[in-house]
Write an enzyme that holds these catalytic residues in place. Structure first.
Site, short mmCIF file in Angstrom:
data_model
loop_
_atom_site.label_atom_id
_atom_site.label_comp_id
_atom_site.label_asym_id
_atom_site.label_seq_id
_atom_site.Cartn_x
_atom_site.Cartn_y
_atom_site.Cartn_z
CG HIS A 1 -0.21 0.01 2.52
ND1 HIS A 1 0.37 1.15 3.06
CD2 HIS A 1 0.05 -0.97 3.40
CE1 HIS A 1 0.93 0.86 4.21
NE2 HIS A 1 0.76 -0.43 4.44
CD GLU B 1 1.83 -6.06 8.11
OE1 GLU B 1 2.15 -7.28 8.11
OE2 GLU B 1 2.45 -5.17 7.50
#
Length: 216
Positions: free
Chosen positions: A12, A85
């Protein structure tokens, strides 16, 4: 034998928490202005690729990045929580300095990359995290034989993919970059992942992207 699947894996774009070395984990933090710019640049860089599918972590910072990448191709983003994550429990929301000061024993195990260490408060250990990511990517890639698939996720996910593709152990010191919106290329076959290219950030025009070490 199944035809290989090409994979482009993208971390990201930048968030304010990346910039302040505050650990995000699975907290839902949006991109900052620089991160939105990085995502647009990544989308432009990949606009001519023959993308068959885009999968993304459902966390905002990954999803917003995926939107910029998917837009030129007219494909819907498919969310997958397995691309999130690593869960960091009580580490989440703290800066690296906070963790070292407030949870020194846990910080030491984290820094040593102890594969059995789970951050206090519901964190994942590296073995569980690795299994989650590798199994998810294998399953997603197997859906698209002969195609190009984009996966948008997080620094920790990129690290797992690099290690899997290069057959490096979880505890091996990291020598590779995991910059925001860097373009990473892999090949998946039934035998696993192979590295094709890593950390291409030419689309950022020399603007330094924070490495994963800044914050996950």
């Amino acid at each position: 034998m199944q035809t290989p699947t090409r994979i482009i894996a993208v971390r990201h774009g930048e968030t304010d928490w990346n910039a302040s070395t505050r650990l995000q984990g699975q907290l839902d933090i949006e991109l900052n202005a620089k991160g939105r710019w990085q995502a647009q640049r990544a989308g432009r860089a990949l606009a001519r690729e023959d993308v068959g599918a885009v999968y993304s972590s459902d966390l905002a910072r990954a999803w917003q990045t995926a939107e910029a990448i998917a837009a030129p191709h007219g494909v819907d983003i498919q969310p997958d929580q397995r691309l999130r994550e690593r869960a960091f429990g009580e580490f989440e929301g703290r800066t690296f300095a906070d963790i070292e000061r407030e949870l020194p024993d846990a910080a030491l195990l984290w820094r040593r990359r102890d594969p059995d260490f789970s951050p206090p408060g519901g964190g994942e250990n590296l073995l569980v995290f690795q299994a989650r990511v590798v199994e998810a990517v294998a399953e997603l890639a197997a859906r698209h034989p002969g195609e190009l698939v984009v996966l948008v996720a997080h620094g920790g996910v990129m690290d797992v993919l690099y290690r899997a593709a290069t057959r490096q152990e979880l505890q091996a010191p990291r020598t590779w970059q995991l910059g925001n919106t860097s373009i990473n290329r892999l090949l998946w076959t039934e035998q696993g992942l192979t590295l094709v290219g890593w950390a291409d950030d030419g689309h950022l025009e020399g603007d330094d992207a924070l490495d994963e070490a800044a914050a996950a």
